[in-house]
Design an enzyme around this catalytic site. Structure first.
Site, short mmCIF file in Angstrom:
data_model
loop_
_atom_site.label_atom_id
_atom_site.label_comp_id
_atom_site.label_asym_id
_atom_site.label_seq_id
_atom_site.Cartn_x
_atom_site.Cartn_y
_atom_site.Cartn_z
N CYS A 191 45.90 35.62 28.19
CA CYS A 191 44.68 36.13 27.56
C CYS A 191 44.88 36.48 26.09
O CYS A 191 43.91 36.66 25.35
CB CYS A 191 44.16 37.34 28.31
N HIS A 205 39.52 42.15 24.29
CA HIS A 205 39.58 41.19 25.39
C HIS A 205 38.57 41.60 26.45
O HIS A 205 38.40 42.78 26.75
CB HIS A 205 40.99 41.16 25.98
N ASN A 240 36.08 37.16 32.69
CA ASN A 240 37.31 37.06 31.90
C ASN A 240 37.66 35.58 31.71
O ASN A 240 38.01 34.90 32.66
CB ASN A 240 38.43 37.81 32.64
N1 COA Z 1 34.69 42.74 46.55
C1 COA Z 1 34.67 43.79 47.37
N2 COA Z 1 35.76 44.54 47.62
C2 COA Z 1 36.90 44.22 46.98
C3 COA Z 1 36.97 43.11 46.11
C4 COA Z 1 35.81 42.37 45.90
N3 COA Z 1 35.79 41.30 45.10
N4 COA Z 1 38.23 43.04 45.62
C5 COA Z 1 38.91 44.05 46.17
N5 COA Z 1 38.12 44.76 46.99
C6 COA Z 1 38.43 45.95 47.78
C7 COA Z 1 39.91 46.09 48.06
O1 COA Z 1 40.28 45.34 49.20
C8 COA Z 1 40.03 47.58 48.29
O2 COA Z 1 39.61 47.86 49.59
P1 COA Z 1 40.34 49.02 50.46
O3 COA Z 1 40.11 50.29 49.69
O4 COA Z 1 39.63 48.95 51.75
O5 COA Z 1 41.78 48.63 50.52
C9 COA Z 1 39.01 48.17 47.33
O6 COA Z 1 38.09 47.10 47.02
C10 COA Z 1 39.63 48.70 46.05
O7 COA Z 1 40.50 47.69 45.55
P2 COA Z 1 41.45 47.94 44.33
O8 COA Z 1 42.15 46.67 44.01
O9 COA Z 1 42.30 49.13 44.59
O10 COA Z 1 40.36 48.32 43.20
P3 COA Z 1 40.57 48.66 41.68
O11 COA Z 1 39.91 49.93 41.36
O12 COA Z 1 41.99 48.49 41.23
O13 COA Z 1 39.71 47.49 40.99
C11 COA Z 1 40.06 45.43 39.84
C12 COA Z 1 40.10 46.14 41.19
C13 COA Z 1 40.62 44.02 40.03
C14 COA Z 1 38.62 45.33 39.39
C15 COA Z 1 40.90 46.21 38.80
O14 COA Z 1 42.15 46.54 39.35
C16 COA Z 1 41.11 45.44 37.52
O15 COA Z 1 40.18 45.12 36.82
N6 COA Z 1 42.38 45.17 37.16
C17 COA Z 1 42.69 44.44 35.96
C18 COA Z 1 42.43 42.98 36.17
C19 COA Z 1 42.52 42.22 34.90
O16 COA Z 1 42.00 42.62 33.91
N7 COA Z 1 43.20 41.06 34.95
C20 COA Z 1 43.33 40.20 33.85
C21 COA Z 1 44.11 40.82 32.76
S1 COA Z 1 44.12 39.80 31.37
#
Ligand code: COA
Length: 333
Positions: free
Chosen positions: A119, A260, A290
């Protein structure tokens, strides 16, 4: 990295972008995986993303973004002597996507190559191009961030498939003069101890394309979301702070921050920590998700075309990606 003390200032002469026509909404994703518009919107801010047609490759969308930027800069492909494409989804492992673009835009005398910085690719490309121009060896550089991420997404994995999209952005960098805007300062970094939290395990020499690897879905992007989130906030905040100090700017003298576009919660956390008001932060991730290396490039072009950046304004570009990689660049427009 340091403040730019070179004798030749490097200015942004034009910007451009291209987004594929096909729109995939959160409701469309609800039909593919166990997710909801509410979850995606609340946790990421994304509402929809663009997806390339099957026969539309990274070089095709790169070329369209490049043509758009060339027109904006008022120069022809033949005037370009350097092309750098930041991408993790090149058309082919070799030759580089930049070679296809060079041919497509008729930049016959341009040196062309890709860089892989996820990214942060567009910002790494900007750093390289500005160093090569300010050295006096190149005059007009075309830098591109472009991704067909839909080709490396596991559409059965709700942890990743809701986050990403396809698109391309470009900018023309040129040797300026005392009267033009310039890149003021840069701050880039890499932390190779965190390669495991965001990667595409297969397709390289460590894990070649073989039936069993494809069976195990190793050709798709893999991510530990929480870990990535934490690192993203810290790296972008620290690099933005450092570049603001190097450039001698402060929250008041900055017109716009173009971050970003990964997650609105990451962007809000950075704005909060930098004490920069939200109206000075450019956001378009609700439309495109993204798009990795393309994200800052597309956002920069949109902000420019919407009149949010005017001659003389100070802006900050800041990004983060797999590697881990990060970069912040201060520009006087
Ligand atoms: N829809 C519904 N539920 C979802 C899901 C989706 N698409 N993806 C994950 N979940 C669920 C998980 O299974 C989890 O369920 P549980 O509590 O029963 O175990 C719950 O939602 C929370 O998941 P978690 O991964 O802990 O959430 P989070 O607060 O970390 O948010 C992201 C997830 C991916 C949005 C966040 O971690 C994020 O944005 N990370 C950075 C990603 C990024 O920017 N990547 C590129 C970098 S360049």
């Amino acid at each position: 990295m340091s403040a730019n003390t070179s004798k030749i200032p490097v200015t942004i002469a034009g910007t451009g972008c291209y987004l594929p026509e096909r729109i995939m909404t959160n409701e469309d994703l609800e039909k593919l995986v166990d997710t909801s518009d509410e979850w995606i919107t609340n946790l990421t801010g994304i509402k929809e993303r663009r997806i390339c047609a099957d026969d539309e490759n990274t070089s095709d969308i790169s070329t369209k973004a490049a043509e758009n930027a060339l027109e904006n800069a008022g120069i022809k492909g033949a005037d370009i002597d350097l092309i750098i494409v930041g991408t993790v989804t090149p058309d082919t492992t070799t030759p580089s996507t930049a070679c296809y673009v060079q041919h497509n835009i008729g930049a016959k005398s341009a040196l062309a190559f890709d860089i892989s910085a996820a990214c942060t690719g567009f910002l790494y490309a900007m750093e390289l191009a500005q160093r090569m121009i300010s050295d006096g060896h190149y005059k007009n550089a075309l830098i591109i961030g472009a991704e067909k991420l839909s080709s490396v997404i596991n559409w059965e994995d709700r942890n990743t498939c809701v986050l990403f999209g396809d698109g391309a952005g470009a900018a023309v960098l040129t040797a300026g003069s005392e009267n033009t805007g310039r890149i003021l300062a840069t701050e880039l970094g890499t932390d190779g101890s965190q390669t495991s939290i965001l990667n595409i395990p297969g397709g390289g020499s460590a894990c070649p394309i073989r039936a069993e690897n494809v069976q195990d879905k190793l050709n798709f992007l893999s991510m530990q979301g929480r870990e990535v989130f934490k690192h993203a906030v810290n790296a972008m905040k620290n690099s933005a702070e450092a570049v603001i100090e190097k450039a001698g700017l402060n929250a008041d003298s900055i017109k716009l921050v173009v971050p970003h576009q990964a997650n609105i919660r990451i962007i809000d956390a950075i704005a909060d920590r930098l004490t920069i008001p939200n109206e000075k932060i450019f956001v378009n991730l609700h439309k495109y998700g993204n798009t990795s290396a393309a994200a800052v490039a597309i956002a920069l072009d949109e902000a420019h075309r919407e009149g949010k950046i005017q001659r003389g304004d100070n802006i900050i570009l800041v990004g983060f990606g797999a590697g881990l990689t990060w970069a912040a660049i201060a520009i006087e427009w």
